[in-house]
Design a protein around this motif. Structure first.
Motif, PDB file in Angstrom:
ATOM      1  N   PRO A  11       0.825  -1.217   0.000  1.00  0.00           N
ATOM      2  CA  PRO A  11       0.000   0.000   0.000  1.00  0.00           C
ATOM      3  C   PRO A  11       0.861   1.270   0.000  1.00  0.00           C
ATOM      4  O   PRO A  11       0.521   2.261  -0.650  1.00  0.00           O
ATOM      5  CB  PRO A  11      -0.824  -0.129   1.280  1.00  0.00           C
ATOM      6  CG  PRO A  11      -0.938  -1.611   1.495  1.00  0.00           C
ATOM      7  CD  PRO A  11       0.394  -2.168   1.036  1.00  0.00           C
ATOM      8  N   GLU A  12       2.008   1.225   0.685  1.00  0.00           N
ATOM      9  CA  GLU A  12       2.895   2.392   0.730  1.00  0.00           C
ATOM     10  C   GLU A  12       3.515   2.690  -0.634  1.00  0.00           C
ATOM     11  O   GLU A  12       3.548   3.833  -1.075  1.00  0.00           O
ATOM     12  CB  GLU A  12       4.007   2.188   1.780  1.00  0.00           C
ATOM     13  CG  GLU A  12       3.513   2.156   3.198  1.00  0.00           C
ATOM     14  CD  GLU A  12       2.968   0.786   3.625  1.00  0.00           C
ATOM     15  OE1 GLU A  12       3.075  -0.207   2.858  1.00  0.00           O
ATOM     16  OE2 GLU A  12       2.410   0.725   4.737  1.00  0.00           O
ATOM     17  N   GLU A  14       2.341   1.802  -3.536  1.00  0.00           N
ATOM     18  CA  GLU A  14       1.254   2.208  -4.427  1.00  0.00           C
ATOM     19  C   GLU A  14       0.811   3.644  -4.146  1.00  0.00           C
ATOM     20  O   GLU A  14       0.297   4.315  -5.024  1.00  0.00           O
ATOM     21  CB  GLU A  14       0.070   1.251  -4.313  1.00  0.00           C
ATOM     22  CG  GLU A  14       0.232   0.011  -5.163  1.00  0.00           C
ATOM     23  CD  GLU A  14       0.299   0.346  -6.644  1.00  0.00           C
ATOM     24  OE1 GLU A  14      -0.719   0.746  -7.222  1.00  0.00           O
ATOM     25  OE2 GLU A  14       1.385   0.215  -7.235  1.00  0.00           O
ATOM     26  N   ALA A  15       1.041   4.120  -2.920  1.00  0.00           N
ATOM     27  CA  ALA A  15       0.710   5.507  -2.578  1.00  0.00           C
ATOM     28  C   ALA A  15       1.809   6.462  -3.034  1.00  0.00           C
ATOM     29  O   ALA A  15       1.681   7.673  -2.899  1.00  0.00           O
ATOM     30  CB  ALA A  15       0.484   5.640  -1.072  1.00  0.00           C
ATOM     31  N   LYS A  17       4.963   6.450  -1.851  1.00  0.00           N
ATOM     32  CA  LYS A  17       5.935   6.727  -0.788  1.00  0.00           C
ATOM     33  C   LYS A  17       7.319   6.283  -1.252  1.00  0.00           C
ATOM     34  O   LYS A  17       7.515   5.144  -1.651  1.00  0.00           O
ATOM     35  CB  LYS A  17       5.542   6.001   0.490  1.00  0.00           C
ATOM     36  CG  LYS A  17       6.507   6.261   1.625  1.00  0.00           C
ATOM     37  CD  LYS A  17       6.123   5.498   2.881  1.00  0.00           C
ATOM     38  CE  LYS A  17       7.179   5.741   3.947  1.00  0.00           C
ATOM     39  NZ  LYS A  17       7.066   4.761   5.026  1.00  0.00           N
ATOM     40  N   PRO A  48       4.087   3.839  -9.084  1.00  0.00           N
ATOM     41  CA  PRO A  48       2.847   3.172  -8.674  1.00  0.00           C
ATOM     42  C   PRO A  48       1.952   2.890  -9.874  1.00  0.00           C
ATOM     43  O   PRO A  48       2.056   3.535 -10.923  1.00  0.00           O
ATOM     44  CB  PRO A  48       2.170   4.188  -7.744  1.00  0.00           C
ATOM     45  CG  PRO A  48       3.191   5.191  -7.398  1.00  0.00           C
ATOM     46  CD  PRO A  48       4.247   5.155  -8.457  1.00  0.00           C
ATOM     47  N   SER A  50      -0.935   3.711 -10.376  1.00  0.00           N
ATOM     48  CA  SER A  50      -1.767   4.857 -10.757  1.00  0.00           C
ATOM     49  C   SER A  50      -1.176   5.612 -11.942  1.00  0.00           C
ATOM     50  O   SER A  50      -1.876   6.343 -12.625  1.00  0.00           O
ATOM     51  CB  SER A  50      -1.957   5.804  -9.571  1.00  0.00           C
ATOM     52  OG  SER A  50      -0.711   6.305  -9.128  1.00  0.00           O
ATOM     53  N   THR A  72      -3.222  -4.788  -4.813  1.00  0.00           N
ATOM     54  CA  THR A  72      -1.860  -4.374  -4.504  1.00  0.00           C
ATOM     55  C   THR A  72      -0.918  -5.557  -4.375  1.00  0.00           C
ATOM     56  O   THR A  72       0.199  -5.526  -4.883  1.00  0.00           O
ATOM     57  CB  THR A  72      -1.827  -3.540  -3.201  1.00  0.00           C
ATOM     58  OG1 THR A  72      -2.655  -2.402  -3.381  1.00  0.00           O
ATOM     59  CG2 THR A  72      -0.427  -3.091  -2.858  1.00  0.00           C
TER      60      THR A  72
END
Length: 137
Positions: A11-12, A14-15, A17, A48, A50, A72
């Motif tokens: 998740p990190e 993909e965000a 970070k 990521p 996105s 993810t």
């Protein structure tokens, strides 16, 4: 034998970070070890999902789907391509790697198909074509 070492997304990652300076330093040292040992062919981190897209194939139809993508745990955050003598050697290298996501994550190890793996369907003509293409790359 070539192996792709696949760093799974979190998740990190993909965000978006970015890794800490310490992790970047540790990864740089690990990459230096791979290069000095003569096993590293390539290695990169990925943006990521996105920022990505998928092209879905259904017969002759092509559909483009823009990221982000929901699963993810199935996404890739980075990779290495290494050449070693065995899967066991690849595993030993990965076990020495710093935690690339600095959290709970998985690294997948997959052998790259080589010419002989394709059998008789990979004719001498196709082998020659592949050899020429590799030379051009």
């Amino acid at each position: 034998m070539k192996f792709m070492i696949i760093v799974k997304a979190t998740p990190e990652s993909e965000a978006g970070k970015m890794p800490s300076e310490q992790l970047l330093t540790d990864m740089g040292k690990f990459n230096e070890e791979l290069v000095k040992a003569g096993v590293m062919l390539a290695g990169e981190g990925l943006h990521p999902s996105s920022h990505g897209a998928r092209v879905q194939f259904s017969g002759n139809k092509r559909t483009v789907v823009d990221g982000p993508f929901a699963e993810t745990k199935e996404l890739i955050a980075g990779f290495w391509l290494i050449q070693v003598k065995s899967k066991e050697e690849a595993i030993e290298w990965v076990k020495r790697c710093p935690n690339p996501m600095d959290c709970d994550t998985d690294i997948e190890i997959r052998q790259v198909l080589e010419d002989d793996d394709f059998g008789a369907e990979f004719t001498p003509e196709l082998r020659e074509q592949e050899r020429r293409l590799r030379e051009q790359m």
